[in-house]
Write an enzyme that holds these catalytic residues in place. Structure first.
Site, PDB file in Angstrom:
ATOM      1  N   GLU A   1       0.766  -1.239   0.058  1.00 19.25           N
ATOM      2  CA  GLU A   1      -0.167   0.065  -0.080  1.00 19.25           C
ATOM      3  C   GLU A   1       0.787   1.294  -0.089  1.00 19.25           C
ATOM      4  OE1 GLU A   1      -3.028   0.189   2.909  1.00 19.25           O
ATOM      5  OE2 GLU A   1      -3.747  -1.884   2.267  1.00 19.25           O
TER       6      GLU A   1
ATOM      7  N   GLU B   1      -5.180  -8.502   0.528  1.00 22.41           N
ATOM      8  CA  GLU B   1      -5.581  -8.264   1.974  1.00 22.41           C
ATOM      9  C   GLU B   1      -7.300  -8.113   1.656  1.00 22.41           C
ATOM     10  OE1 GLU B   1      -4.504  -4.881   4.224  1.00 22.41           O
ATOM     11  OE2 GLU B   1      -2.244  -5.456   3.958  1.00 22.41           O
TER      12      GLU B   1
HETATM   13  C1  PNW Z   1      -4.059  -2.069   5.372  1.00 23.05           C
HETATM   14  N1  PNW Z   1      -8.353   2.713   6.271  1.00 23.05           N
HETATM   15  O1  PNW Z   1      -4.073  -0.663   5.913  1.00 23.05           O
HETATM   16  C2  PNW Z   1      -2.775  -2.399   5.883  1.00 23.05           C
HETATM   17  O2  PNW Z   1      -2.044  -3.019   4.763  1.00 23.05           O
HETATM   18  C3  PNW Z   1      -2.536  -3.575   7.068  1.00 23.05           C
HETATM   19  O3  PNW Z   1      -1.263  -3.336   7.568  1.00 23.05           O
HETATM   20  C4  PNW Z   1      -3.712  -2.979   7.856  1.00 23.05           C
HETATM   21  O4  PNW Z   1      -3.511  -3.663   9.261  1.00 23.05           O
HETATM   22  C5  PNW Z   1      -5.138  -3.346   7.338  1.00 23.05           C
HETATM   23  O5  PNW Z   1      -5.025  -2.455   6.192  1.00 23.05           O
HETATM   24  C6  PNW Z   1      -6.283  -3.088   8.149  1.00 23.05           C
HETATM   25  O6  PNW Z   1      -6.273  -1.686   8.479  1.00 23.05           O
HETATM   26  C7  PNW Z   1      -5.042   0.194   6.187  1.00 23.05           C
HETATM   27  O7  PNW Z   1      -8.363   3.421   7.379  1.00 23.05           O
HETATM   28  C8  PNW Z   1      -5.186   1.018   7.158  1.00 23.05           C
HETATM   29  O8  PNW Z   1      -9.150   2.806   5.125  1.00 23.05           O
HETATM   30  C9  PNW Z   1      -6.236   1.811   7.048  1.00 23.05           C
HETATM   31  C10 PNW Z   1      -7.397   1.675   6.161  1.00 23.05           C
HETATM   32  C11 PNW Z   1      -7.104   0.965   5.003  1.00 23.05           C
HETATM   33  C12 PNW Z   1      -6.234   0.019   4.967  1.00 23.05           C
END
Ligand code: PNW
Length: 488
Positions: free
Chosen positions: A189, A385
């Protein structure tokens, strides 16, 4: 050829074709995903150097978001212990998983960004061997947001030397583990990390720029675009090195993709701009050799230093990944709002019990997969994911398990969407749920839970407690295997 011979060879051919279709179906990756800082712990053991995230959390920044004690990944789920992770591998096996996505901690392998830490290499070699012994294919993320602290302090991705730092690190990873894993992921990401998370973290530590919204302003993003450009050049270095090393596996990139939609206006400019900004920025650079022009123009107007050369863009395109890792949680609901950066206004999540990562809309995963296939020439795709983060609302303890019907329903609907897209011809090679365990969720600490398995963070052994979603996912995998490859 006699009739009988012809019949035999034709039916043998059909048999072989069918068998190989079945083999292919059986190759579908089912598993879960995680990252080093979120699950490993052992932040200062085994020769590991301090990382940017050790520094961030030790500054207490998570406290400001979640309230109460600042939380960190010092211990996390303690998978640095072989005894602990072997039990987790046992749970993966029982789940029916055949793959596991995890990341390498840069600071464990190269504590100062330069010198190889043999103990770090040994830890990952053993983890890989233990996964393989359990019939689980490693899917290795080279970089999932944590880097050696000295590199961060030297400017991190803003420093043009970051391309060379990452190249050297990726070489160490590929040279040491390349033969043992069929899939590598260069970056997790990048858009989310570079444009959103890092400016927010910098704000939380330094209280600048103030007010907080400025961290996500057009000017801030235009500066961050320079860091993102370095990261994409670094991606090309790793992809090219991997391809020249003669390894048989594949190397891709995991992108946070969240279709931007205005539910009340199908011609919304905000939705179009938002898609260029968040979804197409990296994809167009990697697959088409150019950034989306609408946003590129805005960045150039807001930063005299952002001026990508044609040579750089060619290089970035030379790092076209072998597969796109799709990290999908939810669509982004927007509306036109001239007073907001880029003219993009938010719409609140309308769901009755909102999940942390946005509105639950599996149909947008299906359309996203079809759009990727159409717009980027049918690339291979792995869902790297997909997950649902709910709080205590969705966690009721009952006779030794945790009941989480919302998460279980989320998984079922999203797997269904993936299967529909697959049936429609999208080249989807796997589905990895985020995450096996509740773990350290960045700025949100341990409050936001995504696990199929709960972790009792108060118990000395960090006890694992399966949730009903674990059993639902297990049933989904079993059912697929039964139908697709005649397994029991
Ligand atoms: C991803 N949002 O991050 C990451 O790749 C992971 O490390 C994380 O734990 C997982 O999603 C779950 O959140 C995100 O707020 C963090 O939309 C935040 C967001 C989306 C993805």
């Amino acid at each position: 050829m006699s009739k009988i011979k012809a019949f035999l060879s034709i039916s043998l051919l059909t048999f072989n074709v069918q068998a190989s279709i079945k083999d292919k179906q059986c190759d579908f990756l089912w598993g879960t995903a995680s990252s080093a800082y979120q699950v490993e712990g052992g932040w200062n053991v085994g020769g590991k150097g301090p990382s940017n995230w050790d520094y961030f959390t030790h500054q207490g920044i998570t406290q400001k978001i979640v309230g109460g004690e600042p939380q960190n990944g010092d211990v996390a789920t303690n998978q640095i212990s072989r005894e602990v992770y072997l039990k987790d591998i046992g749970l993966m096996k029982e789940l029916g998983a055949n793959s596991y996505r995890f990341s390498i901690s840069w600071a464990r392998v190269l504590p100062d960004g330069k010198t190889v830490n043999k103990e770090g290499i040994k830890y990952y070699k053993q983890l890989i061997a233990d996964l393989k012994a359990a019939g689980i294919k490693p899917v290795i993320t080279i970089y999932h947001w944590d880097m050696p602290l000295n590199l961060y302090q030297a400017g991190g991705w803003h420093n043009p030397n970051s391309v060379a730092w990452y190249k050297d690190y990726a070489k160490v990873v590929i040279d040491n583990f390349g033969k043992d894993a069929p899939y590598f992921i260069t970056f997790n990401e990048p858009e989310g990390e570079i444009f959103t998370l890092n400016p927010l973290v910098a704000y939380l530590i330094n209280k600048t720029p103030s007010p907080y919204e400025k961290a996500l302003s057009v000017e801030s993003r235009a500066q961050q675009a320079i860091a993102m450009h370095h990261l994409l050049l670094a991606n090309a270095e790793a992809v090219n090195y991997y391809h020249h090393s003669g390894l048989k596996g594949e190397i891709g990139i995991a992108l946070n993709l969240s279709p931007c939609v205005d539910p009340e206006n199908s011609n919304s400019l905000a939705a179009k701009t938002c898609n260029s900004l968040h979804n197409k920025w990296a994809l167009d650079a990697l697959y088409k050799g150019g950034y989306p022009i609408d946003i590129e123009t805005i960045y150039k107007n807001n930063s005299s230093d952002f001026d990508p050369t044609a040579e750089d863009m060619r290089k970035i395109k030379s790092g076209k990944p072998d597969f796109i890792g799709v990290n999908y949680y939810a669509p982004t609901l927007v509306k036109d709002d001239a007073s907001k950066p880029f003219g993009i206004g938010d719409r609140p999540n309308p769901d009755k019990d909102p999940s942390y990562n946005g509105p639950v809309r599996p149909e947008y995963l299906q359309s996203l997969l079809k759009d990727l296939s159409k717009n980027y020439s049918g690339p291979d795709i792995i869902i790297t994911e997909n997950g649902a983060g709910y709080g205590v609302n969705d966690e009721k303890s009952e006779s030794g398990i945790i009941l989480d019907p919302m998460r279980a329903g989320y998984i079922e609907k999203h797997v269904d969407a993936v299967m529909k897209a697959k049936k429609d011809g999208v080249n989807i090679k796997g589905y990895l749920y985020w995450s096996l365990l509740d773990n350290f969720e960045w700025l949100w600490g341990y409050q936001n839970k995504f696990g199929l398995i709960g972790v009792d963070f108060k118990s000395p052994e960090l006890n694992r407690i399966p949730k009903s979603s674990y059993y639902r996912y297990q049933a989904i995998i079993k059912d697929y295997k039964k139908n697709a490859c005649n397994a029991n």
